[in-house]
Design an enzyme around this catalytic site. Structure first.
Site, mmCIF file in Angstrom:
data_model
loop_
_atom_site.group_PDB
_atom_site.id
_atom_site.type_symbol
_atom_site.label_atom_id
_atom_site.label_comp_id
_atom_site.label_asym_id
_atom_site.label_seq_id
_atom_site.Cartn_x
_atom_site.Cartn_y
_atom_site.Cartn_z
ATOM 1 N N ASP A 1 38.074 29.999 34.744
ATOM 2 C CA ASP A 1 39.498 30.129 34.399
ATOM 3 C C ASP A 1 40.342 30.405 35.635
ATOM 4 O OD1 ASP A 1 39.192 29.609 31.737
ATOM 5 O OD2 ASP A 1 39.091 31.705 31.119
ATOM 6 N N ASP B 1 36.792 35.739 34.803
ATOM 7 C CA ASP B 1 36.184 34.439 34.468
ATOM 8 C C ASP B 1 36.448 33.465 35.629
ATOM 9 O OD1 ASP B 1 35.516 32.705 31.568
ATOM 10 O OD2 ASP B 1 35.992 31.671 33.448
ATOM 11 N N ARG C 1 28.475 29.020 28.521
ATOM 12 C CA ARG C 1 27.838 30.122 27.785
ATOM 13 C C ARG C 1 28.456 30.215 26.406
ATOM 14 N NH1 ARG C 1 27.575 35.890 30.582
ATOM 15 N NH2 ARG C 1 29.785 35.786 30.140
HETATM 16 C C1 PRP Z 1 30.162 31.063 33.977
HETATM 17 C C2 PRP Z 1 29.622 30.959 35.383
HETATM 18 C C3 PRP Z 1 28.169 30.702 35.172
HETATM 19 C C4 PRP Z 1 27.880 31.495 33.919
HETATM 20 C C5 PRP Z 1 27.180 32.763 34.306
HETATM 21 O O1 PRP Z 1 30.333 29.813 33.417
HETATM 22 O O2 PRP Z 1 30.276 29.973 36.141
HETATM 23 O O3 PRP Z 1 27.843 29.336 34.969
HETATM 24 O O4 PRP Z 1 29.144 31.807 33.316
HETATM 25 O O5 PRP Z 1 26.797 33.468 33.182
HETATM 26 P P1 PRP Z 1 25.262 33.699 32.810
HETATM 27 O O6 PRP Z 1 24.570 34.107 34.067
HETATM 28 O O7 PRP Z 1 25.321 34.805 31.795
HETATM 29 O O8 PRP Z 1 24.738 32.425 32.245
HETATM 30 P P2 PRP Z 1 30.977 29.625 31.958
HETATM 31 O O9 PRP Z 1 29.909 29.619 30.924
HETATM 32 O O10 PRP Z 1 32.086 30.610 31.785
HETATM 33 O O11 PRP Z 1 31.512 28.153 31.990
HETATM 34 P P3 PRP Z 1 32.667 27.493 32.910
HETATM 35 O O12 PRP Z 1 32.148 27.449 34.316
HETATM 36 O O13 PRP Z 1 32.804 26.151 32.312
HETATM 37 O O14 PRP Z 1 33.917 28.332 32.795
HETATM 38 N N1 URA Z 2 31.038 34.191 33.929
HETATM 39 C C1 URA Z 2 32.158 34.489 34.628
HETATM 40 O O1 URA Z 2 32.954 33.612 34.957
HETATM 41 N N2 URA Z 2 32.377 35.786 34.935
HETATM 42 C C2 URA Z 2 31.528 36.765 34.604
HETATM 43 O O2 URA Z 2 31.798 37.931 34.939
HETATM 44 C C3 URA Z 2 30.372 36.433 33.873
HETATM 45 C C4 URA Z 2 30.139 35.121 33.559
#
Ligand code: PRP
Ligand code: URA
Length: 208
Positions: free
Chosen positions: A202, A199, A103
């Site tokens: 993370d 997150d 995102r």
């Molecule tokens: C997080 C999560 C989803 C997304 C959800 O990923 O694992 O993929 O956010 O958010 P949304 O519904 O608003 O799209 P992130 O973008 O943080 O990436 P990551 O898994 O690489 O940490």
């Molecule tokens: N992605 C995450 O990992 N946590 C949230 O709460 C929203 C998006």
């Protein structure tokens, strides 16, 4: 299409521990995997079966086995990777595709950086896995990509969802069944689910 919120006590208990800010990365990873396995049991309840005769040491048993080419799991990277071990523990012969999305922190829009799906995905039922459904942008984008390859059926499985994400995903892909371990209150100004768990990526990979 249906939205299933899991109310099994084991799932609820594990999600509660998962949310805790004191839960370590090691515990968090183990819990994500365990919850994914429990959810997969429910999400595969309607897999089609076919008849099969099996010779036991005593007689022929008229049994059922899963029909056709079966399943493919598609984790949304990164955090979806944390759910793969759990679902594969239940369905070890499933194929696994990967979709890389993150995102944009400003726009909250998904940015795609990777897509590798099984060659025979058009003959499989697909379960997309990602721990978080926040605005819904990532899930919507991933499912749009997968649909271009014509799978038989797509389900989406996440641990924690915001009502905003459920609404957006249902509107964009009304044919996709959604499986959720916990439906939370809302999103905050930064697009994080409240109360949520922070997150997910993370916490799984210890990157913060
Ligand atoms: C997080 C999560 C989803 C997304 C959800 O990923 O694992 O993929 O956010 O958010 P949304 O519904 O608003 O799209 P992130 O973008 O943080 O990436 P990551 O898994 O690489 O940490
Ligand atoms: N992605 C995450 O990992 N946590 C949230 O709460 C929203 C998006």
């Amino acid at each position: 299409m249906a939205v299933h919120v899991m109310d099994h006590p084991l799932i609820q208990h594990k999600v509660s521990v998962l949310r805790d800010v004191e839960t370590t990365s090691k515990q968090f990873r183990e819990l994500v995997s365990e919850i994914a396995m429990l959810m997969c049991y429910e999400a595969t309840r309607d897999l089609p079966l076919t008849d099969k005769d099996v010779q036991t040491p005593l007689a022929t048993a008229h049994t059922k086995v899963i029909a056709g080419k079966k399943l493919a799991f598609v984790p949304i990277l990164r955090a979806g990777l944390g759910m793969v071990d759990g679902v594969l523990a239940l369905v070890p012969n499933a194929r696994v595709g990967h979709i890389g999305l993150y995102r944009d922190p400003e726009t909250l829009m998904p940015v795609e950086y990777y897509c590798k799906l099984p060659a025979d995905i058009d003959k499989r039922e697909v379960i997309v896995v990602d721990p978080m459904l926040a605005t819904g942008g990532s899930a919507i984008d991933a499912i749009t990509q997968i649909k271009k390859r014509g799978p038989k059926d797509i389900k989406f499985m996440c641990l924690i969802a915001a009502p905003e994400g459920v609404e957006a995903l249902t509107k964009a892909h009304p044919d996709v069944e959604i499986y959720i371990a916990a439906l939370d209150d809302c999103l905050n100004d930064h697009g994080y689910i409240v109360p949520g768990l922070g997150d997910a990526g993370d916490r799984i990979f210890g990157t913060k």
